[in-house]
Design a protein around this motif. Structure first.
Motif, PDB file in Angstrom:
ATOM      1  N   ASP A  48      -6.743   0.743   3.509  1.00 55.99           N
ATOM      2  CA  ASP A  48      -6.767  -0.653   3.968  1.00 55.99           C
ATOM      3  C   ASP A  48      -7.499  -1.544   2.972  1.00 55.99           C
ATOM      4  O   ASP A  48      -7.082  -2.660   2.697  1.00 55.99           O
ATOM      5  CB  ASP A  48      -7.476  -0.750   5.326  1.00 55.99           C
ATOM      6  N   ARG A  49      -8.599  -1.037   2.449  1.00 57.37           N
ATOM      7  CA  ARG A  49      -9.376  -1.840   1.500  1.00 57.37           C
ATOM      8  C   ARG A  49      -8.617  -2.068   0.202  1.00 57.37           C
ATOM      9  O   ARG A  49      -8.861  -3.026  -0.516  1.00 57.37           O
ATOM     10  CB  ARG A  49     -10.710  -1.146   1.168  1.00 57.37           C
ATOM     11  N   LEU A  50      -7.728  -1.136  -0.114  1.00 55.86           N
ATOM     12  CA  LEU A  50      -7.040  -1.198  -1.404  1.00 55.86           C
ATOM     13  C   LEU A  50      -5.635  -1.791  -1.300  1.00 55.86           C
ATOM     14  O   LEU A  50      -4.885  -1.786  -2.270  1.00 55.86           O
ATOM     15  CB  LEU A  50      -6.963   0.215  -2.001  1.00 55.86           C
ATOM     16  N   ASN A  51      -5.277  -2.267  -0.116  1.00 57.17           N
ATOM     17  CA  ASN A  51      -3.932  -2.799   0.099  1.00 57.17           C
ATOM     18  C   ASN A  51      -2.873  -1.726  -0.130  1.00 57.17           C
ATOM     19  O   ASN A  51      -1.810  -1.986  -0.686  1.00 57.17           O
ATOM     20  CB  ASN A  51      -3.661  -4.005  -0.808  1.00 57.17           C
ATOM     21  N   LEU A  52      -3.197  -0.509   0.299  1.00 56.72           N
ATOM     22  CA  LEU A  52      -2.257   0.602   0.167  1.00 56.72           C
ATOM     23  C   LEU A  52      -2.017   1.187   1.551  1.00 56.72           C
ATOM     24  O   LEU A  52      -2.707   0.826   2.508  1.00 56.72           O
ATOM     25  CB  LEU A  52      -2.837   1.696  -0.734  1.00 56.72           C
ATOM     26  N   PRO A  76      12.278  -6.427   0.390  1.00 60.87           N
ATOM     27  CA  PRO A  76      11.525  -6.703  -0.840  1.00 60.87           C
ATOM     28  C   PRO A  76      12.468  -6.573  -2.039  1.00 60.87           C
ATOM     29  O   PRO A  76      12.512  -5.540  -2.679  1.00 60.87           O
ATOM     30  CB  PRO A  76      10.451  -5.612  -0.845  1.00 60.87           C
ATOM     31  N   ASP A 129      -8.296   5.277  -7.310  1.00 55.75           N
ATOM     32  CA  ASP A 129      -9.119   4.306  -6.573  1.00 55.75           C
ATOM     33  C   ASP A 129      -9.463   4.814  -5.177  1.00 55.75           C
ATOM     34  O   ASP A 129     -10.590   4.648  -4.705  1.00 55.75           O
ATOM     35  CB  ASP A 129      -8.382   2.971  -6.474  1.00 55.75           C
ATOM     36  N   THR A 177       2.020  -1.695  -0.055  1.00 52.91           N
ATOM     37  CA  THR A 177       2.390  -2.330   1.209  1.00 52.91           C
ATOM     38  C   THR A 177       3.403  -3.446   0.982  1.00 52.91           C
ATOM     39  O   THR A 177       3.641  -4.259   1.857  1.00 52.91           O
ATOM     40  CB  THR A 177       1.152  -2.921   1.910  1.00 52.91           C
ATOM     41  N   ARG A 178       3.992  -3.477  -0.217  1.00 50.99           N
ATOM     42  CA  ARG A 178       4.953  -4.538  -0.509  1.00 50.99           C
ATOM     43  C   ARG A 178       6.373  -4.008  -0.303  1.00 50.99           C
ATOM     44  O   ARG A 178       7.079  -4.457   0.576  1.00 50.99           O
ATOM     45  CB  ARG A 178       4.776  -5.025  -1.936  1.00 50.99           C
ATOM     46  N   ARG A 181       7.418   2.140   5.949  1.00 52.84           N
ATOM     47  CA  ARG A 181       6.404   1.336   6.636  1.00 52.84           C
ATOM     48  C   ARG A 181       6.101   1.941   8.014  1.00 52.84           C
ATOM     49  O   ARG A 181       4.939   2.132   8.384  1.00 52.84           O
ATOM     50  CB  ARG A 181       6.901  -0.107   6.788  1.00 52.84           C
ATOM     51  N   GLN A 208      -5.797  -1.110  -8.699  1.00 51.53           N
ATOM     52  CA  GLN A 208      -6.614  -2.170  -8.124  1.00 51.53           C
ATOM     53  C   GLN A 208      -6.823  -3.346  -9.064  1.00 51.53           C
ATOM     54  O   GLN A 208      -6.844  -4.489  -8.637  1.00 51.53           O
ATOM     55  CB  GLN A 208      -7.955  -1.610  -7.649  1.00 51.53           C
ATOM     56  N   LEU A 222     -13.255   5.697  -3.531  1.00 47.34           N
ATOM     57  CA  LEU A 222     -13.785   5.159  -2.269  1.00 47.34           C
ATOM     58  C   LEU A 222     -14.180   6.265  -1.297  1.00 47.34           C
ATOM     59  O   LEU A 222     -15.264   6.246  -0.724  1.00 47.34           O
ATOM     60  CB  LEU A 222     -12.751   4.264  -1.587  1.00 47.34           C
ATOM     61  N   ARG A 258      -9.000  -9.312   5.338  1.00 49.13           N
ATOM     62  CA  ARG A 258      -9.813  -8.110   5.498  1.00 49.13           C
ATOM     63  C   ARG A 258     -10.730  -7.909   4.288  1.00 49.13           C
ATOM     64  O   ARG A 258     -11.894  -7.573   4.421  1.00 49.13           O
ATOM     65  CB  ARG A 258      -8.894  -6.895   5.652  1.00 49.13           C
ATOM     66  N   GLU A 259     -10.164  -8.134   3.084  1.00 52.05           N
ATOM     67  CA  GLU A 259     -10.919  -7.911   1.852  1.00 52.05           C
ATOM     68  C   GLU A 259     -11.473  -9.266   1.408  1.00 52.05           C
ATOM     69  O   GLU A 259     -11.161  -9.763   0.336  1.00 52.05           O
ATOM     70  CB  GLU A 259      -9.964  -7.308   0.825  1.00 52.05           C
ATOM     71  N   ARG A 319       6.956 -13.921   3.109  1.00 48.80           N
ATOM     72  CA  ARG A 319       6.504 -12.561   3.341  1.00 48.80           C
ATOM     73  C   ARG A 319       5.684 -12.454   4.620  1.00 48.80           C
ATOM     74  O   ARG A 319       5.894 -11.567   5.446  1.00 48.80           O
ATOM     75  CB  ARG A 319       5.647 -12.083   2.180  1.00 48.80           C
ATOM     76  N   GLU A 332      -3.461  -5.267  -9.048  1.00 52.41           N
ATOM     77  CA  GLU A 332      -3.239  -5.865  -7.734  1.00 52.41           C
ATOM     78  C   GLU A 332      -4.135  -7.093  -7.537  1.00 52.41           C
ATOM     79  O   GLU A 332      -3.701  -8.152  -7.114  1.00 52.41           O
ATOM     80  CB  GLU A 332      -3.560  -4.802  -6.675  1.00 52.41           C
ATOM     81  N   ARG A 333      -5.402  -6.906  -7.878  1.00 51.93           N
ATOM     82  CA  ARG A 333      -6.355  -8.001  -7.675  1.00 51.93           C
ATOM     83  C   ARG A 333      -6.151  -9.101  -8.698  1.00 51.93           C
ATOM     84  O   ARG A 333      -6.354 -10.285  -8.399  1.00 51.93           O
ATOM     85  CB  ARG A 333      -7.782  -7.449  -7.721  1.00 51.93           C
ATOM     86  N   ARG A 369      -0.621 -10.671   0.488  1.00 51.13           N
ATOM     87  CA  ARG A 369      -0.568 -10.247   1.873  1.00 51.13           C
ATOM     88  C   ARG A 369      -1.806 -10.835   2.540  1.00 51.13           C
ATOM     89  O   ARG A 369      -2.931 -10.414   2.277  1.00 51.13           O
ATOM     90  CB  ARG A 369      -0.606  -8.722   1.907  1.00 51.13           C
ATOM     91  N   TRP A 373      -4.438  -8.704   4.146  1.00 48.79           N
ATOM     92  CA  TRP A 373      -5.353  -8.009   3.227  1.00 48.79           C
ATOM     93  C   TRP A 373      -6.439  -8.951   2.730  1.00 48.79           C
ATOM     94  O   TRP A 373      -7.609  -8.589   2.654  1.00 48.79           O
ATOM     95  CB  TRP A 373      -4.574  -7.424   2.052  1.00 48.79           C
ATOM     96  N   GLN A 407     -14.234  -1.919 -13.831  1.00 47.28           N
ATOM     97  CA  GLN A 407     -13.004  -2.516 -13.310  1.00 47.28           C
ATOM     98  C   GLN A 407     -13.165  -4.027 -13.146  1.00 47.28           C
ATOM     99  O   GLN A 407     -12.247  -4.796 -13.419  1.00 47.28           O
ATOM    100  CB  GLN A 407     -12.627  -1.897 -11.962  1.00 47.28           C
TER     101      GLN A 407
END
Lengths: 403, 381
Positions: free
Chosen positions: B92-96, A273, B40, B29-30, B367, A155, B44, A95-96, A263, A158-159, A89, A92, A335
């Motif tokens: 937002d930081r975690l893509n959730l 999806p 997580d 968010t997928r 969403r 996380q 935070l 932002r990240e 996407r 995802e990462r 995404r 994201w 992590q």
């Protein structure tokens, strides 16, 4: 003789369907055995099965058969790369930012570490750089399949998936630039040196973009029907993979681009999806058996020291950079280290890269090719284990396939 | 066993003060399915100072926000919004993403993971699949009470209005991928628990204590936590806790419901006290079902007046009668908003069904739900 014409004539004609089925069966048995008796991830089992059946083992799968099976590998890889791209995404990543920075940095760190090691053991700079580039990428297929098999969520998972996409794309980019440098070295002239990477990179991205836009347009037209959209996605993957091959573009880049664009440009969320799970089950076993079959362990012994250094330099570089930078994007140190560990698997596609490089650029040398092969082979078996351990220790593995 | 046989002491608290607890969904968010994000996210948010409390719930795709104690609707809402912004930033930081709603429209209960805490592990052992199927999301409203007898009286008084709260909070029309035809399907998931429904009829704090001790001696319950009633006394907080509400789609609605409970409580305790009557519970489950199934169009049977009328009418009339009390607490506007919803039969379930009709898939519904909860919907469209 003629009245027995209904009987098959020997040797039996080759059959792609039979091959596909046999590979699935072999993978099933091998994967299950390894999971059951060694508690290793299924994919490690597929790879071992391939190794045993392949030219390095009992030679049931000879190079000719492997060539015939290419289409299955392409489709499987297409599925993996699309799925991976679709998980990215862009909002994201923007932002990240630190995640993006991490991905780029760990890629280059792995490059630098491997390059230094290879120079140290006396390889020539350009071939060493190419071999180092191959080590930048982690394996999209391994990380994605392990994540899916464990139903890992969190996380680290995802990462890990985002990092694989970043370092895979980056590796293709750097490799392409190196090829253009090789052109120059061979006095091919500036025009070729500039046109080759431009064609490869832009062409692949544009192909992915065009197919992505086509997909979005068609999805709008079909509407939100899950069954129809599944066919749409599978068709897009097959067409993009096929076109990329025919046009001499990068399959990796084109498919990643297809996933990312379909996407992220879909403002009105026309594309559902869709869950590729079932398609995955078919093709992943075949993909890894074939990868295993194309690995050769015979180069491992004579180059053991080089391989060891290669793998170690890569691991240390990736883990250090990811472990350090992850703190900046809000992960704990633990992590971060696990995230680094998850990136251990090396892409099976490296084999193809080595083969094509060696044919185009003979100086690449048998020794270096053998070393990369051996490193890939080692990490195709150890890699899935590392990724699995990383997701499990991070507490992100799900409990669906429990006991 | 000495501890077990101690009588429950009802903590004195300032009457009519409010606190709410809200269970929230964490989604990816997928495809917007529930996602294991609580550990997580809590890590935070735990690093930042904030009023109230953000804590884990039984599954890892759930978090709960609990406010501190408030005397007015406005300060309650302010605190809720502050906590929301904190959670949204973390997500937002975690893509959730995070959303309200009483149920997740298409999650599969079998995929839920129990949060690693002893109490949750115990519940999971005890209730088996029910614990995972209990992946539903509710709002609990605490109203402060001066003493235990007041609490019991208030509890009986409020029980008549339980259907109102079901209808106004209803936001779980979809469950396991299907439209249930219910306004609130969430309460069906709770009905399977042995100690759900309503509290047995007792008319004083002493009687309640006798009942509680009996249940303890029988080895059925250990603490008040084992009762899953729609309303229960909460002696350690000095409050009556209403637990029927679905988590509304917005925090404005959550605060509005709390203000409604506050005004009702004031009105119930202000009226001359007549003995509560057990026969008022004869209609309880019928009315409750009507509210869950039909929302504003459900029928409410009043056992005293023997009247039948729609919940919409009953809610509008009750809100009108509370105007003075609302003005006293500064919540006239909040109650006015509830009245407008009743006028137009708009609740969370109606919004969700409408979103489904417009967007065409449950992924899109979640969403939109998440954007609405984060306060981003207006600005985006």
């Amino acid at each position: 003789m003629s009245e027995f014409g209904f009987l098959p004539s020997f040797p039996l004609p080759s059959s792609a369907v039979l091959l596909f089925g046999t590979l699935m069966l072999a993978g099933l048995v091998g994967g299950w055995a390894v999971e059951r008796f060694l508690s290793l991830p299924r994919i490690a089992g597929y790879v071992i099965t391939g190794l045993v059946l392949g030219p390095g083992g009992v030679s049931l799968l000879d190079p000719g058969t492997l060539h015939d099976a290419r289409i299955f590998m392409d489709i499987a890889l297409g599925l993996v790369l699309y799925d991976l791209g679709h998980r990215i995404r862009l909002r994201w990543l923007v932002r990240e930012r630190w995640l993006l920075v991490t991905g780029v940095s760990e890629g280059f760190a792995a490059f630098a570490a491997i390059f230094a090691v290879l120079l140290f053991i006396g390889e020539a700079p350009l071939p060493a750089a190419m071999a180092a580039t191959i080590g930048m990428a982690s394996s999209p297929a391994v990380v994605l399949v392990v994540a899916r098999d464990l139903r890992a969520e969190g996380q680290v998972t995802e990462r890990a998936l985002n990092l694989v996409a970043i370092n895979s794309g980056l590796a293709v980019l750097v490799f392409t630039l190196l090829i253009s440098y090789a052109h120059l070295e061979q006095d091919a002239g500036w025009a070729v040196a500039a046109a080759h990477p431009a064609y490869l990179l832009l062409g692949s991205a544009l192909l992915g973009l065009a197919m992505g836009l086509l997909g979005i347009a068609l999805a709008r037209w079909i509407g939100k029907r899950e069954d129809a959209q599944l066919i749409l996605v599978l068709a897009l993957i097959a067409v993009t993979t096929g076109l990329a091959r025919q046009l001499n573009l990068s399959v990796i880049l084109a498919l990643l681009a297809l996933g990312v664009f379909s996407r992220n440009l879909d403002r009105r969320h026309a594309m559902l999806p869709v869950e590729l799970g079932h398609a995955f089950q078919f093709f992943v076993a075949v993909l890894f058996v074939l990868t295993g079959a194309s690995l050769r362990l015979d180069a491992l012994l004579p180059t053991a020291m080089g391989v060891g250094l290669y793998v170690l330099a890569r691991l240390v570089a990736k883990m250090t950079v990811i472990g350090t930078l992850s703190r900046l994007s809000g992960l704990s140190f633990r992590q971060g280290v696990l995230l680094g560990l998850s990136q251990l698997p090396m892409a099976g596609t490296a084999i193809v890269l080595v083969e094509s490089t060696a044919s185009f650029y003979p100086e690449f040398g048998i020794r270096l090719a053998g070393m990369v092969f051996a490193a890939v082979a080692l990490l195709e078996i150890l890699g899935p284990v590392a990724t699995q351990v990383a997701f499990k220790l991070a507490g992100e593995a799900g409990g669906a396939r429990e006991q | 066993m000495t501890e077990a046989t101690e009588r429950l002491v009802f903590k004195r608290s300032e009457p009519f003060r409010l606190g709410v607890e809200i269970e929230l969904q964490i989604v990816n968010t997928r495809d917007y399915n529930l996602s294991r994000g609580a550990p997580d996210l809590l890590r935070l948010t735990g690093k930042q100072r904030h009023a109230g409390e953000i804590k884990p719930e039984i599954t890892e795709s759930m978090v709960e926000m609990a406010t501190s104690i408030h005397s007015s609707h406005d300060s309650l809402l302010r605190e809720l919004l502050e906590m929301r912004d904190l959670l949204v930033r973390g997500a937002d930081r975690l893509n959730l993403a995070i959303c309200g709603g009483g149920s997740h429209p298409f999650q599969k209960w079998s995929e839920q993971r129990i949060f690693a805490r002893p109490r949750f592990a115990h519940l999971s052992d005890l209730y088996g699949y029910l614990a995972k199927q209990f992946t539903v999301f509710g709002q609990h409203i605490h109203v402060g009470c001066g003493n235990g007898d007041d609490a019991i009286h208030l509890l009986h008084g409020l029980s008549r209005y339980i259907p109102h709260f079901i209808v106004l909070s209803a936001s779980s029309p979809f469950f396991q991928g299907h439209d249930t035809s219910f306004a609130s399907s969430r309460l069906n998931a709770i009905a399977a628990f042995p100690l759900s429904g309503y509290m047995p009829f007792v008319s004083s704090w002493d009687e309640f204590n006798d009942y509680f001790r009996t249940m303890q001696d029988l080895g059925i319950v250990e603490s008040m936590k084992d009762f899953y009633w729609d309303i229960r006394p909460k002696p350690e907080f000095g409050s009556v806790e209403m637990r029927v509400c679905d988590t509304p789609l917005t925090l404005e609605q959550a605060a509005g419901l709390a203000a409604y409970a506050q005004a009702l409580a004031r009105s119930i305790l202000a009226e001359p006290r007549t003995a509560a009557r057990p026969d008022s519970y004869f209609v309880y489950t019928y009315n409750r079902f009507q509210a869950c199934r039909f929302g504003f169009d459900g029928l409410l049977v009043d056992p005293q007046t023997r009247q039948h009328r729609t919940l919409r009418e009953d809610i509008l009339e009750t809100l009108a009668s509370l105007e003075a009390k609302a003005a006293e607490f500064g919540s006239s506007q909040a109650l006015g908003a509830l009245a407008r919803q009743a006028e137009s039969r708009q609740n969370g379930s109606a919004w969700l069904r409408d979103a489904m009709a417009r967007a065409g898939s449950l992924h899109d519904v979640v969403r939109l739900q998440a954007e609405l909860w984060a306060g981003r919907l207006e600005s985006d469209e």
